[in-house]
Design a protein around this motif. Structure first.
Motif, PDB file in Angstrom:
ATOM      1  N   LEU A 222       4.448  -4.443   2.085  1.00 18.07           N
ATOM      2  CA  LEU A 222       5.251  -4.564   0.871  1.00 18.07           C
ATOM      3  C   LEU A 222       6.571  -5.267   1.184  1.00 18.07           C
ATOM      4  CD1 LEU A 222       5.787  -3.930  -2.129  1.00 18.07           C
ATOM      5  CD2 LEU A 222       6.667  -1.697  -1.386  1.00 18.07           C
TER       6      LEU A 222
ATOM      7  N   SER B 142       8.608   3.134  -3.637  1.00 22.25           N
ATOM      8  CA  SER B 142       8.975   1.825  -3.089  1.00 22.25           C
ATOM      9  C   SER B 142       8.544   0.696  -4.013  1.00 22.25           C
ATOM     10  CB  SER B 142       8.340   1.632  -1.707  1.00 22.25           C
ATOM     11  OG  SER B 142       8.817   2.588  -0.784  1.00 22.25           O
TER      12      SER B 142
ATOM     13  N   TRP C 278       4.994   5.327  -1.410  1.00 19.82           N
ATOM     14  CA  TRP C 278       4.548   4.007  -1.829  1.00 19.82           C
ATOM     15  C   TRP C 278       4.880   3.773  -3.299  1.00 19.82           C
ATOM     16  CZ3 TRP C 278       2.911  -0.436   0.233  1.00 19.82           C
ATOM     17  CH2 TRP C 278       2.523  -0.452   1.566  1.00 19.82           C
TER      18      TRP C 278
ATOM     19  N   ASN D   4       2.840  10.391   1.391  1.00  9.56           N
ATOM     20  CA  ASN D   4       2.710   8.963   1.660  1.00  9.56           C
ATOM     21  C   ASN D   4       2.518   8.170   0.369  1.00  9.56           C
ATOM     22  OD1 ASN D   4       2.275   6.539   3.261  1.00  9.56           O
ATOM     23  ND2 ASN D   4       0.093   6.779   2.827  1.00  9.56           N
TER      24      ASN D   4
ATOM     25  N   ARG E 220       8.052  -2.008   3.565  1.00 11.57           N
ATOM     26  CA  ARG E 220       7.222  -1.035   4.271  1.00 11.57           C
ATOM     27  C   ARG E 220       5.822  -1.600   4.484  1.00 11.57           C
ATOM     28  NH1 ARG E 220       7.020   4.238   1.714  1.00 11.57           N
ATOM     29  NH2 ARG E 220       5.215   4.588   3.043  1.00 11.57           N
TER      30      ARG E 220
END
Length: 388
Positions: free
Chosen positions: A255, A329, A326, A322, A234
């Motif tokens: 990432l 992830s 993150w 959001n 991402r």
């Protein structure tokens, strides 16, 4: 003495019989669809084999290596599927796929070459005027029904996915005591492996495109993103909270499966790099820990802390969803890196003299002592190493 069944037993027998009849009806319907779609598929393969592969070979419009790059094993696939079609039209579905599956390597070759085929075809259409005219002429034939070569080349990949669904439906509606049951079950397993390969190749190609896209976004050539085994995950803008009490600054983060890239937007007035980013840091995820930080955003957005061997980041977003994405992830990427299989060597394997080194020693060169080689092996290994 009466042998009549009780009403409940008779109802049970009727229910089983009705279920078997439903299975048989669905099996016949799936069989008809399979035959009809196979007939159409073989016709389309024949168009490519006859009007492109054979005629191009006879005319010499394309060199042999270019023809093979575009069409790969499609002629072999055509021959194999003609045999399969003959079995299907005779009603021998199980036998047909039993003889078909050993030839799936032609499909594997085609699948692995498919992205190359698309690239070479595009290049030839761009540079080879004779081939461009030839392709247009062949596609204008009535047999093509306005289909283009680009529509026909993906058909073997699509057909494998169709086979998987057809065979599963047939297996689910075939009694285990049917002679074809084992043949169909084996075919499902074999075809599913090829179908999975198609999906894996598509994912790998998409990942390659993403890596190239991000590479082009970064100014200069210092940061190399195209690396074996690296996957794009991402990207997005997050505010980086400094260690001292200054204002949080927005940064762009990319990432990947093994690294986190921090970048900043180039100056908008730059003549060529106005829409690019300058890479500032590359953080290895293998040595990273990530935590959520609470109580610093007044219930709006969130804050996460990333700790590396020689650095610490505080990243903030005003969007709670959001920052949560993150966090998930990052945790997933770090977890997968740390859970990679540990390489286990036996001590005698590490002490064994490699053949090349032994040969060098015979030629007058001094081989490294075992202890030094062992240290180099341990240092060069990308994963953890256990010596037994």
């Amino acid at each position: 003495m009466s042998c009549a069944l009780s009403p409940s037993a008779a109802a049970g027998v009727r229910s089983v019989q009705q279920q078997r009849e439903r299975w048989e009806r669905k099996r016949r319907r799936v069989g008809r669809e399979l035959v009809q779609s196979e007939q159409r598929y073989c016709e389309q393969l024949d168009l490519v084999a006859t009007y492109f592969v054979e005629i191009l070979k006879a005319k010499g419009t394309l060199r042999q290596d270019i023809r093979e790059s575009i069409f790969s094993s499609i002629k072999s696939i055509h021959l194999v599927n003609q045999t399969l079609l003959a079995h299907l039209e005779e009603g021998n579905v199980g036998l047909g796929f039993e003889q078909f599956c050993p030839h799936l390597h032609f499909y594997i070759t085609y699948v692995d070459n498919f992205q190359t085929a698309k690239k070479v075809l595009m290049m030839q259409l761009k540079k080879n005027k004779a081939f461009r005219r030839f392709k247009k002429l062949q596609e204008s034939r009535p047999e093509f029904h306005k289909q283009q070569l680009e529509d026909l080349l993906p058909l073997p990949l699509q057909r494998i996915q169709q086979y998987k669904h057809f065979l599963r439906d047939l297996t689910e509606n075939t009694s285990p005591d049917n002679p074809e049951f084992q043949q169909l079950s084996s075919a499902v397993a074999a075809v599913s492996e090829v179908a999975q390969r198609i999906q894996d190749n598509a994912r790998s190609h998409e990942n390659h495109l993403q890596l190239r896209r991000v590479q082009k976004l970064l100014k200069g050539r210092t940061t190399r993103l195209l690396a074996p085994g690296r996957w794009y995950i991402r990207e997005g803008c997050l505010k980086m909270v400094p260690s001292k009490g200054t204002e949080a600054k927005p940064k762009m983060f990319f990432l990947f499966s093994d690294i986190l890239v921090q970048a900043k937007l180039c100056s908008s007035i730059h003549p060529t790099n106005g829409n690019k980013f300058t890479c500032q840091r590359v953080y290895p995820l293998r040595e990273c820990t990530v935590d959520k930080v609470f109580g610093h955003t007044k219930s709006q957005g969130g804050l996460i802390s990333l700790t590396f061997a020689q650095a610490k980041l505080l990243l903030m977003s005003s969007d709670q969803e959001n920052i949560n994405d993150w966090y998930r992830s990052l945790c997933l990427a770090i977890g997968q890196l740390k859970s990679k299989t540990t390489v286990v060597h036996r001590r005698e394997e590490l002490l064994r003299t490699p053949l090349r080194i032994a040969a060098d020693g015979q030629n007058g060169q001094v081989a490294s002592p075992p202890a030094a080689r062992r240290k180099r092996l341990q240092k060069s290994s990308g994963s953890s190493c256990i010596i037994l």
